[in-house]
Design an enzyme around this catalytic site. Structure first.
Site, PDB file in Angstrom:
ATOM      1  CB  THR A 175       8.363  26.807 -30.271  1.00 48.94           C
ATOM      2  OG1 THR A 175       7.710  26.894 -31.521  1.00 48.94           O
ATOM      3  CG2 THR A 175       8.149  28.059 -29.469  1.00 48.94           C
TER       4      THR A 175
ATOM      5  NE  ARG B 269       0.580  29.332 -37.749  1.00 45.83           N
ATOM      6  CZ  ARG B 269       1.258  28.923 -36.685  1.00 45.83           C
ATOM      7  NH1 ARG B 269       2.512  29.278 -36.545  1.00 45.83           N
ATOM      8  NH2 ARG B 269       0.699  28.179 -35.759  1.00 45.83           N
TER       9      ARG B 269
ATOM     10  N   GLY C  17       1.547  32.696 -35.541  1.00 49.16           N
ATOM     11  CA  GLY C  17       1.158  31.726 -34.515  1.00 49.16           C
ATOM     12  C   GLY C  17       0.870  32.385 -33.183  1.00 49.16           C
ATOM     13  CG  ASP C  18       1.371  29.844 -29.830  1.00 51.31           C
ATOM     14  OD1 ASP C  18       1.713  29.249 -30.873  1.00 51.31           O
ATOM     15  OD2 ASP C  18       1.967  29.680 -28.742  1.00 51.31           O
TER      16      ASP C  18
ATOM     17  CB  THR D  94       6.298  24.776 -27.306  1.00 51.58           C
ATOM     18  OG1 THR D  94       6.572  24.191 -28.587  1.00 51.58           O
ATOM     19  CG2 THR D  94       6.336  23.689 -26.248  1.00 51.58           C
ATOM     20  N   GLY D  95       3.687  24.277 -29.064  1.00 51.16           N
ATOM     21  CA  GLY D  95       2.655  23.339 -29.504  1.00 51.16           C
ATOM     22  C   GLY D  95       1.832  23.903 -30.630  1.00 51.16           C
ATOM     23  CB  THR D  96      -1.298  22.665 -32.157  1.00 49.85           C
ATOM     24  OG1 THR D  96      -1.884  22.342 -30.897  1.00 49.85           O
ATOM     25  CG2 THR D  96      -0.712  21.372 -32.734  1.00 49.85           C
ATOM     26  N   GLY D  97      -0.180  26.068 -32.403  1.00 50.55           N
ATOM     27  CA  GLY D  97      -0.434  27.474 -32.114  1.00 50.55           C
ATOM     28  C   GLY D  97      -1.867  27.919 -32.267  1.00 50.55           C
TER      29      GLY D  97
END
Ligand code: ASP
Length: 315
Positions: A174, A202, A204-205, A225-228
């Site tokens: 991202t 889906r 995300g964040d 960035t990362g696991t949303g």
């Protein structure tokens, strides 16, 4: 005046295929930083800088945003993006778009030309087209590398749905930018293809103000960035702002608190943040994060791995 950027965080080693791409990826970060620095130095707004910097990284196929985005379970690209202006907390975002060349530009149009904050799917695509954003074939976004990666996760014996973070652990990252301009205003922008093998629809964040993207002149501009899903359910962006505004923490101290909380719930994240007084921080809890900064004198720093003992960059 300062600009920070990221292009994903993940657990990746230097000798992996992806690690070998470090020079090209750092080159991509440098080009984006130079684009933003030119805007800020000329007195341009932080909002213009983050928009153009993120658009530059969306056009780079090495990153998981725009061209080079990861593929969903159905093998399609569905992108999310947001911009937020710290001046009056104006925000604009799009989600699940598959034909807008630069989703961050569409997000900016939502902010400036509609009464809304977030548009999704076909409605967002139609709005972007009517607003003059470049529209391209969905094939434009799919790189051979990303198609091969997606294919490698499928087939007999493989779980039907193995979702992996769109971070650099799964090849790409991202992208995001935060900036403080010469007028004292902060802004943030984030853009992503999301997570590999995600279910259609889906979100995300990244496109959610207060989660993966947030900016307020009273506290901070931040991009994740990362696991949303972790970032979403902790309202992480707003939490950072609240720690600064209501608890009086500095940007780096607030980042320490937030990163500990996110780590405790199993999130893999990278965060960039800058406050209106110039305090800033880049930090992450993975082995690598594509990250960069440029200051008022034009000093550019870029990195992918933890160099020596230095993980966090702050000022
Ligand atoms: N945060 C992004 C998402 O969940 C993915 C990433 O940053 O790698 O959509």
């Amino acid at each position: 005046m300062q600009l920070l950027i990221h292009a994903g965080a993940g657990n990746v080693s230097r000798d992996s295929d992806l690690g070998q791409l470090e020079p090209q990826m750092l080159e991509g970060l440098k080009a984006a930083l130079e684009t933003g620095y030119a805007i800020l130095r000329a007195g341009g707004s932080s909002l213009d800088a983050v928009t153009e910097v993120v658009a530059c990284m969306e056009d780079n196929p090495l990153f998981n945003a725009g061209r080079g985005s990861v593929l969903s379970r159905e093998g399609r690209v569905e992108m999310d993006a947001a911009v937020m202006d710290g001046r009056g907390r104006q925000a604009g975002a799009v989600a699940c778009v598959g034909n807008v060349r630069n989703p961050v530009r569409a997000a900016r149009c939502v902010m400036e030309r509609s009464p809304h904050v977030l548009l999704v799917g076909a409605g967002a695509e139609a709005f972007a087209r009517d607003s003059g954003c470049a529209i391209v074939s969905p094939h434009y976004f799919v790189t051979p590398e990303m198609y091969a990666y997606w294919s490698s996760l499928r087939g007999p014996g493989k779980p039907e749905l193995e979702i992996s973070a769109g971070g650099i652990a799964s090849k790409h990252g991202t992208v995001g930018a935060v900036a403080l301009d010469l007028h004292g205003n902060v802004a943030a922008a984030t853009s992503t293809g999301g997570m590999t093998n995600k279910i259609a629809g889906r979100v995300g964040d990244a496109p959610i103000p207060g989660a993966g993207t947030y900016a307020c002149n009273r506290s901070v501009a931040v991009s994740f960035t990362g696991t949303g899903e972790h970032i979403l359910r902790t309202a992480a962006g707003h939490q950072l702002a609240a720690l600064i505004e209501h608890k009086g923490l500095s940007v780096p101290d607030a980042m320490t608190v937030l990163l500990a909380e996110l780590t405790a719930i199993g999130a893999e994240v990278g965060i960039i943040a800058i406050g209106p007084q110039g305090g800033w921080c880049i930090d992450f809890n993975t082995t690598g994060m594509l990250r960069g900064s440029v200051d008022a004198s034009g000093n550019i720093v870029t990195a992918m791995f933890i160099d020596g003992a230095v993980r966090r960059l702050a000022g």
